[in-house]
Design an enzyme around this catalytic site. Sequence first.
Site, PDB file in Angstrom:
ATOM      1  N   SER A 218     -10.495  -1.494  -8.333  1.00 31.54           N
ATOM      2  CA  SER A 218      -9.584  -2.124  -7.384  1.00 31.54           C
ATOM      3  C   SER A 218      -9.781  -1.599  -5.975  1.00 31.54           C
ATOM      4  O   SER A 218     -10.460  -0.607  -5.743  1.00 31.54           O
ATOM      5  CB  SER A 218      -8.133  -1.911  -7.815  1.00 31.54           C
ATOM      6  OG  SER A 218      -7.729  -0.613  -7.478  1.00 31.54           O
ATOM      7  N   GLY A 219      -9.138  -2.290  -5.029  1.00 30.17           N
ATOM      8  CA  GLY A 219      -9.207  -1.908  -3.628  1.00 30.17           C
ATOM      9  C   GLY A 219      -8.096  -0.958  -3.231  1.00 30.17           C
ATOM     10  O   GLY A 219      -7.992  -0.591  -2.064  1.00 30.17           O
ATOM     11  N   ASP A 220      -7.245  -0.589  -4.181  1.00 31.46           N
ATOM     12  CA  ASP A 220      -6.193   0.376  -3.879  1.00 31.46           C
ATOM     13  C   ASP A 220      -6.025   1.253  -5.129  1.00 31.46           C
ATOM     14  O   ASP A 220      -6.869   1.218  -6.016  1.00 31.46           O
ATOM     15  CB  ASP A 220      -4.909  -0.360  -3.463  1.00 31.46           C
ATOM     16  CG  ASP A 220      -4.070   0.463  -2.487  1.00 31.46           C
ATOM     17  OD1 ASP A 220      -3.927   1.674  -2.721  1.00 31.46           O
ATOM     18  OD2 ASP A 220      -3.564  -0.104  -1.504  1.00 31.46           O
ATOM     19  N   ASP A 221      -4.929   2.022  -5.202  1.00 31.93           N
ATOM     20  CA  ASP A 221      -4.784   2.957  -6.316  1.00 31.93           C
ATOM     21  C   ASP A 221      -4.918   2.241  -7.666  1.00 31.93           C
ATOM     22  O   ASP A 221      -4.333   1.182  -7.872  1.00 31.93           O
ATOM     23  CB  ASP A 221      -3.420   3.631  -6.239  1.00 31.93           C
ATOM     24  CG  ASP A 221      -3.213   4.350  -4.902  1.00 31.93           C
ATOM     25  OD1 ASP A 221      -4.173   4.956  -4.399  1.00 31.93           O
ATOM     26  OD2 ASP A 221      -2.085   4.300  -4.366  1.00 31.93           O
ATOM     27  N   SER A 252     -12.268   3.175  -7.558  1.00 30.13           N
ATOM     28  CA  SER A 252     -11.470   2.796  -6.388  1.00 30.13           C
ATOM     29  C   SER A 252     -11.908   3.644  -5.186  1.00 30.13           C
ATOM     30  O   SER A 252     -11.294   4.665  -4.884  1.00 30.13           O
ATOM     31  CB  SER A 252      -9.984   2.997  -6.689  1.00 30.13           C
ATOM     32  OG  SER A 252      -9.230   2.605  -5.571  1.00 30.13           O
TER      33      SER A 252
END
Length: 430
Positions: A218-221, A252
């Site tokens: 993912s692009g975040d946590d 990530s």
Amino acid sequence: MATRRMMHAAAAVCAVALVLFAGHIGALPAGCRKHVKKVTDYGAVGDGKTSNTAAFAKAVAELSNCAGDGGAALVVPAGKWLTGPFNLTSHFTLFLDHGAEILASQTPKWRMFTDKYKLVNGKNGTINGQGQVWWDKFHAKELTYARGYLLELLYSDSIIISNVTFVDSPSWNLHPTYCTNVTISGVTILAPVNSPNTDGIDPDSSSHVKIEDCYIVSGDDCIAVKSGWDQYGIKFNMPSQHIVIKRLTCISPTSAMIALGSEMSGGIQDVRAEDSVAINTESGVRIKSGVGRGGFVKDVFVRGLSLHTMKWVFWMTGNYGQHPDNSSDRRALPDVTGINYSNVFAENVTMAGRMEGIPNDPYTGICMSNVMVHLAPDAKKLQWNCTDVKGVSSNVSPKPCPELGAAGKPCAFPEEELVIGPSILPQCSY
Ligand SMILES: *[C@@H]1O[C@H](CO)[C@@H](O)[C@H](O)[C@H]1NC(C)=O
Ligand SMILES: *[C@@H]1O[C@H](CO)[C@@H](O)[C@H](O)[C@H]1NC(C)=O
Ligand SMILES: *[C@@H]1O[C@H](CO)[C@@H](O)[C@H](O)[C@H]1NC(C)=O
Ligand SMILES: *[C@@H]1O[C@H](CO)[C@@H](O)[C@H](O)[C@H]1NC(C)=O
Ligand SMILES: *[C@@H]1O[C@H](CO)[C@@H](O)[C@H](O)[C@H]1NC(C)=O
Ligand SMILES: *[C@@H]1O[C@H](CO)[C@@H](O)[C@H](O)[C@H]1NC(C)=O
Ligand SMILES: *[C@@H]1O[C@H](CO)[C@@H](O)[C@H](O)[C@H]1NC(C)=O
Ligand SMILES: *[C@@H]1O[C@H](CO)[C@@H](O)[C@H](O)[C@H]1NC(C)=O
């Protein structure tokens, strides 16, 4: 076949059962749903173009009548099923068959809501948020409202989400809020690593949440445990607690494998993360807080991490900005204490620890044991930068900062397992 026959026989029974059993809340169904319908029974068309919003809504409305009579499963067969947001219901399974893909229409605020006793499972079917249009609008600053989450669970208990794939969420993927007894097992979550705020799983003011055998890019946590923001979270006062994370695989590059916060004002307590892998991820288990957030993060247990290509293995932040408005109480200080890490192996690391508490409000009770960090060729000279933190360590390499330098014992991890959801997940094929 038996279930299919029962379904036809019982189609009318559900309506009666609603009257008889309205308001009844039973035990978590150990087995499979008595009534089974296909989304095509409600006129859905799996061509990827026809909107099926009405079909899903009609199906869920009708099948909600089966709640008191063995519950119902709605089968989504192979195909591409375009739909706007729809709600789930109690004693209900959304079953995504092999090759089934739910496509989120690009209407504002895509979300699915649910309440009690639900399952979303299947044979690794997909729920696709088609988020690109929302990411573009977000980057262009064209949005005047928050992007939708892909699966939103509110005030729900006894939830199982298993063997499904979530792709390209507009924003966060799975967001259990004010929930108890949530099992998330065998779930794949995929979003481009540069997509904005595509957190994997965000247990929020929820307790007894088990996340196991999940694969998240993912692009975040990958996982972010939360419990409300500043004065609003303090007032609502509902912690996230008894959270188990096992066998997570995370990629990530700009975020954490597991974040605690930054919204943590209702408190976060008893988080147990173990046997997990991160690859090309910014940090391991990160604690994010700041002045004005209040609340607490305590009794956090981490053991058995294998980390490959990390900026910071350990990262705690005491000045995490972002406040909802200007009425945050600057005297509201978080209490961060009792954080145990053991058996952490990391390689290709830029910096071992960036440990920053809050002046006059130190993060305390930090314990590290059996930690081996191998550095990247371009690693920082300074491997630990510690301010306003206090703790102990044993068998940690490279040698930790003096703030964590006191000789400790192996860091404890609770002996007794938490009981969350059924010990064996129901195996149903529809
Ligand atoms: C889902 O249920 C919520 C709460 O009852 C309601 O506000 C919302 O409009 C429903 N959404 C849809 C798409 O039906
Ligand atoms: C499930 O589907 C995703 C996306 O197609 C795939 O990456 C993943 O390997 C699949 N998982 C299993 C267990 O088949
Ligand atoms: C999920 O998939 C795995 C691997 O295919 C299988 O062993 C397991 O029984 C499935 N779980 C459920 C709840 O269907
Ligand atoms: C909050 O305070 C800042 C600086 O004092 C000010 O610029 C801003 O307009 C204020 N925002 C609101 C919503 O009051
Ligand atoms: C090590 O990390 C750097 C980034 O810091 C990355 O470019 C490189 O590919 C990694 N090396 C290996 C062997 O994974
Ligand atoms: C160490 O951390 C402190 C507090 O965040 C920061 O002000 C300082 O610049 C850092 N030092 C180095 C050498 O990175
Ligand atoms: C962490 O481990 C240490 C050493 O065993 C122990 O003293 C401490 O109580 C543990 N922390 C928590 C929150 O249980
Ligand atoms: C959670 O589920 C377990 C097993 O199904 C059950 O024994 C327990 O009572 C449930 N707890 C809550 C808080 O719902």
